[in-house]
Every structure is written in structure tokens, then in C-alpha cells.
Design an enzyme around this catalytic site. Structure first.
Site, PDB file in Angstrom:
ATOM      1  N   HIS A 123      12.093  13.474 -18.612  1.00 27.53           N
ATOM      2  CA  HIS A 123      11.912  14.473 -17.556  1.00 27.53           C
ATOM      3  C   HIS A 123      12.829  15.662 -17.806  1.00 27.53           C
ATOM      4  O   HIS A 123      13.984  15.496 -18.205  1.00 27.53           O
ATOM      5  CB  HIS A 123      12.241  13.831 -16.205  1.00 27.53           C
ATOM      6  CG  HIS A 123      12.095  14.749 -15.039  1.00 27.53           C
ATOM      7  ND1 HIS A 123      10.897  15.348 -14.701  1.00 27.53           N
ATOM      8  CD2 HIS A 123      12.989  15.176 -14.104  1.00 27.53           C
ATOM      9  CE1 HIS A 123      11.070  16.090 -13.622  1.00 27.53           C
ATOM     10  NE2 HIS A 123      12.334  16.019 -13.245  1.00 27.53           N
TER      11      HIS A 123
ATOM     12  N   CYS B 226       6.973  19.640 -15.913  1.00 29.07           N
ATOM     13  CA  CYS B 226       8.400  19.809 -15.606  1.00 29.07           C
ATOM     14  C   CYS B 226       9.131  20.609 -16.680  1.00 29.07           C
ATOM     15  O   CYS B 226      10.137  21.262 -16.388  1.00 29.07           O
ATOM     16  CB  CYS B 226       9.084  18.469 -15.371  1.00 29.07           C
ATOM     17  SG  CYS B 226       8.902  17.267 -16.681  1.00 29.07           S
TER      18      CYS B 226
END
Length: 257
Positions: free
Chosen positions: A191, A117
Site C-alpha cells: 500500500h 493508492c
């Protein structure tokens, strides 16, 4: 990073697609990156980002601190810890396939791209900036050319199969101040996502790009100021208890001379 504590948080590591079924011994295909602007700048320039651009760091949300950031800010990369499951996300935060056309580049993230990510957020920032041009013969340039007409799912598959890109990623995932995490999904709690401006004439709307969602999230008008628009959105997530204060924010900007 918070209004109460504008100083830089300890370095944090990116989250994956919440695939927690792997055993602790499973090696990551795409290990997590350290949220470190030097690591990101070196990585991106090694794969084709011109040296006239770099990744910077936001040390706090106060205007006095924002004034020191290199201008213009072309995109935002945020790394945070999510506190609520996807099932509890607001409907408007889940993304929509109907909004694929709000940006020039959007891709999905799969379980194969387990902890990619960070680089996906960079691809979203770089490829949606109208002023960044990459060498077509570089890793970035070839990936962009090869996926120009691809769907978000096909872009995901293309990155899964790009071993040259993957090997370079692994090299940079081992850099930084933190010990590299090569396995054990439970150790990865953060994230990365990106914020960019939409591709419509005037580019006045803020768009959140997260490959684990159904599509882009059109946040709303930000008067073309991706930095302050992103800060408002992150503050909202903090106030709603969606993310923790263990976060970092980086910028895609012109490199300082």
C-alpha cells in the site's frame, strides 16, 4: 529496506483498500503501480508535473545514503506491507476529519479506486508542495482546479469519473520490471501513502496522508524535515510490528540536471 539491509528491496506493488471480496477474475479499475521512481516520474510528467521535478529513491536510512538524495525533498511516498488490520491500529493512526485543514489537499480512496493508492499518494505529495506548480491545462492541473473547493469524498468521486486520468494510469501500470497485475486482489499486498509538511506557517509538522483512513494523521513536529521525519515514523511502524520490512521509500524532489 531496513537499517540492517539498506540496499533496495525487490520491486514491490501497491495494496488496495483491502477489498478482498472480488473474485480473481475481476479486472481492476485502477491497476497497481510498480514502486519504481522511473515509472512514477514518467507517469507524473505525462500528466502535468513539470520536468524540473521528479521522483527519487531512498536506498537506506543511513545519513551517508541520505546525503546523496537530490535536495530539497518536498514530499515522501512510502510503499509497505501492512501486518495488522485497521481495527488494531492505534487511535492516533486512524486519521481525523478534524485535521482536513492541516493540508491543502486531501482525498479519500474508495473501492472503485481499487489500486489507485500509488497515484493518490502522488497527488497528496504534489498538491501539498508549495513550490510545485502544474500547468492548469494538464490532467493534473484540471483535476486540481476542478476539485479546489471539493470535500475529500468529492475529490474521490471526481477521480472515479475521470476516464482520461484512468486510461493514462492503466498505461503506466503496465510498465516496469514486474509483470503487470490486472486482477486478483489477493496478489496485491502493499500500500502507498504520502508524508508531507502541514500547511501552517513554518510547516514544521509531519502529516501522513492515506486515502483509506478517516483523515490526515498529524504525526508531530519534524522541524520542517519531511525526509527524516518520515524515516522516524516508518522506523516506529517497523518497531511496533505494524508493517513488514518489505518496503520502499521514494521522494518528490527537484530533478537532477
Amino acid at each position: 529496506m531496513s537499517d540492517a539491509d539498506p540496499n533496495n528491496e525487490p520491486v514491490v506493488i501497491e495494496d488496495s483498500t483491502n477489498n478482498n471480496n472480488d473474485t480473481e477474475e475481476t479486472k481492476f479499475s485502477w491497476p497497481p503501480l510498480e514502486s519504481n521512481p522511473e515509472v512514477f516520474t514518467t507517469y507524473l510528467q505525462s500528466i502535468g508535473l513539470p520536468t524540473t521535478f521528479s521522483i527519487g529513491e531512498v536506498f537506506g536510512f543511513d545519513e551517508d545514503l541520505l546525503a546523496f538524495l537530490p535536495q530539497p525533498v518536498l514530499g515522501i511516498i512510502v510503499c509497505y506491507e501492512r501486518l495488522i488490520p485497521k481495527s488494531e491500529q492505534r487511535a492516533q493512526d486512524k486519521g481525523r476529519q478534524e485535521d482536513y485543514d492541516q493540508v491543502d489537499f486531501y482525498m479519500h480512496q474508495s473501492k472503485v479506486l481499487d489500486n489507485a493508492c500509488g497515484i493518490i499518494a502522488c497527488l497528496h505529495a504534489v498538491f501539498n508542495s508549495p513550490v510545485v506548480s502544474v500547468d492548469p491545462s494538464s490532467v493534473l492541473g484540471k483535476f486540481r482546479q476542478d476539485t479546489t473547493k471539493s470535500t475529500p469524498a468529492e475529490k474521490c468521486q471526481a477521480l472515479e469519473q475521470n476516464t482520461e486520468f484512468q486510461n493514462i494510469h492503466r498505461t503506466h501500470a503496465a510498465k516496469g520490471q514486474s509483470a503487470a497485475i490486472t486482477s486478483g486482489q489477493s496478489k496485491v499486498v502493499h500500500h502507498f501513502i504520502a508524508y508531507v509538511l502541514d500547511n501552517k506557517e513554518g510547516g514544521g509538522k509531519l502529516v501522513e496522508l492515506d486515502g483509506t483512513k478517516a483523515g490526515p494523521v498529524v504525526v508531530g513536529d519534524c522541524d520542517g524535515d519531511v525526509l527524516r521525519g518520515s524515516i522516524r515514523e516508518v522506523r516506529g511502524k517497523l518497531e511496533r510490528g505494524e508493517i513488514s520490512e518489505s518496503l520502499s521509500m521514494m521522494t518528490l524532489n527537484l530533478a537532477q540536471e
